[in-house]
Design a protein around this motif. Structure first.
Motif, short mmCIF file in Angstrom:
data_model
loop_
_atom_site.label_atom_id
_atom_site.label_comp_id
_atom_site.label_asym_id
_atom_site.label_seq_id
_atom_site.Cartn_x
_atom_site.Cartn_y
_atom_site.Cartn_z
N ASP A 129 0.79 -1.05 0.38
CA ASP A 129 0.13 0.01 -0.28
C ASP A 129 0.78 1.11 0.46
O ASP A 129 0.30 2.34 0.35
N LYS A 130 2.11 1.15 0.04
CA LYS A 130 2.69 2.46 -0.53
C LYS A 130 3.42 3.21 -1.56
O LYS A 130 3.93 3.42 -1.34
N ILE A 131 3.70 1.89 -2.51
CA ILE A 131 3.55 2.52 -4.02
C ILE A 131 2.66 1.18 -4.19
O ILE A 131 2.43 0.36 -4.43
N SER A 132 3.11 2.17 -6.04
CA SER A 132 1.94 1.36 -7.09
C SER A 132 2.22 0.12 -7.47
O SER A 132 3.71 -0.50 -7.23
N SER A 133 1.45 -0.62 -7.31
CA SER A 133 2.17 -2.24 -7.72
C SER A 133 3.29 -2.24 -8.39
O SER A 133 2.53 -1.97 -9.93
N PRO A 134 4.55 -3.23 -8.79
CA PRO A 134 5.40 -3.16 -9.41
C PRO A 134 5.00 -3.90 -10.07
O PRO A 134 4.07 -5.01 -10.17
N VAL A 135 5.06 -3.89 -11.44
CA VAL A 135 5.40 -5.45 -12.88
C VAL A 135 6.45 -6.01 -13.19
O VAL A 135 7.70 -5.25 -13.04
N VAL A 174 12.48 -11.24 -19.64
CA VAL A 174 12.67 -10.21 -18.41
C VAL A 174 11.91 -8.79 -18.10
O VAL A 174 13.17 -8.10 -19.03
N HIS A 175 11.04 -8.09 -18.27
CA HIS A 175 10.34 -6.70 -17.43
C HIS A 175 9.92 -6.54 -16.34
O HIS A 175 9.31 -7.23 -15.47
N VAL A 176 10.48 -5.71 -15.53
CA VAL A 176 10.55 -5.05 -14.49
C VAL A 176 10.12 -4.19 -13.96
O VAL A 176 11.22 -3.03 -14.80
N ASP A 177 9.10 -3.32 -13.83
CA ASP A 177 8.82 -1.69 -13.55
C ASP A 177 8.46 -1.70 -11.95
O ASP A 177 7.60 -1.92 -12.00
N MET A 178 9.59 -1.10 -10.84
CA MET A 178 9.16 -1.22 -9.80
C MET A 178 8.33 0.19 -9.32
O MET A 178 7.26 0.31 -8.09
N MET A 179 7.83 1.10 -10.90
CA MET A 179 7.01 2.60 -10.19
C MET A 179 6.71 2.67 -11.33
O MET A 179 6.87 3.29 -11.93
N PRO A 180 5.43 1.79 -11.98
CA PRO A 180 5.02 2.32 -13.09
C PRO A 180 4.73 3.43 -12.98
O PRO A 180 4.42 3.61 -14.29
N ASP A 181 3.45 3.79 -12.78
CA ASP A 181 3.33 4.98 -12.43
C ASP A 181 4.21 6.30 -12.24
O ASP A 181 3.34 7.08 -12.81
N LYS A 182 5.15 6.40 -12.46
CA LYS A 182 6.12 7.19 -12.23
C LYS A 182 6.61 6.97 -13.84
O LYS A 182 7.55 6.02 -14.26
N ASP A 183 7.82 8.12 -14.56
CA ASP A 183 8.03 8.22 -15.03
C ASP A 183 9.93 8.05 -15.08
O ASP A 183 11.13 7.98 -15.63
N GLU A 184 10.25 8.76 -14.30
CA GLU A 184 11.45 8.79 -13.19
C GLU A 184 11.92 8.10 -12.60
O GLU A 184 10.96 6.83 -11.41
N GLY A 185 13.06 7.26 -12.32
CA GLY A 185 13.97 6.48 -10.51
C GLY A 185 13.55 7.62 -9.86
O GLY A 185 12.75 8.20 -9.66
N PHE A 186 13.50 6.13 -8.82
CA PHE A 186 14.29 6.82 -7.33
C PHE A 186 14.42 8.56 -6.58
O PHE A 186 15.73 8.90 -7.38
#
Length: 150
Positions: A109-115, A138-150
């Motif tokens: 519930d802290k971040i959008s669900s990663p892909v 293999v594709h990984v997207d830890m923050m699919p709702d954001k365009d930039e990294g951390f």
């Protein structure tokens, strides 16, 4: 902070030991290695939030290839201890993809669900360094709702 990773590793090992069929046991072993390698890439190479890797596999070894945004190529090698002859390897890879893609959302519930997605191509690489290897994208997207990294 406690060592929750040790607990999780022990739980995975118990699950692995309780898996009977060779193809399923090998798929779990591949899955655990891939996920640990992906996590090492994430934490060790600058927390890139979205990235792709390619997994190449033959009867002797599996190679996970990651190309960092800087262009540097990283190759991680896994040598299976399972007898994965040519007839069993495609089944093991298909089982790996099923495990990898089986995610119950939401994860947090802290971040959008990663892909996390893996795509198996039931054929072999036709050219280049990994000619003759099966391959999985293999594709990984830890923050699919954001365009930039951390």
């Amino acid at each position: 902070m406690n060592n929750s990773m040790a607990k999780a590793m022990t739980e995975r090992y118990v699950e692995y030991l309780n898996t009977g069929k060779l193809e399923e046991r090998a798929a779990k072993s591949i899955y655990y290695w891939v996920m640990n390698t992906i996590e090492a890439i994430f934490w060790g190479l600058g927390r890139v939030a979205s990235f792709d890797t390619t997994l190449y596999a033959n009867e002797e070894k599996i190679v996970l290839v990651y190309i960092h945004p800087t262009g540097k190529k990283y190759e991680y090698v896994y040598y299976s201890t399972h007898e994965c002859g040519d007839s069993k390897l495609p089944i093991m890879l298909q089982n790996f993809v099923k495990i990898f893609n089986n995610i119950k959302y939401p994860l947090s519930d802290k971040i959008s669900s990663p892909v996390f997605n893996a795509y198996y191509y039931d054929n072999r690489q036709k050219e280049g360094k990994y000619t003759g290897y099966y391959y999985i994208y293999v594709h990984v997207d830890m923050m699919p709702d954001k365009d930039e990294g951390f």
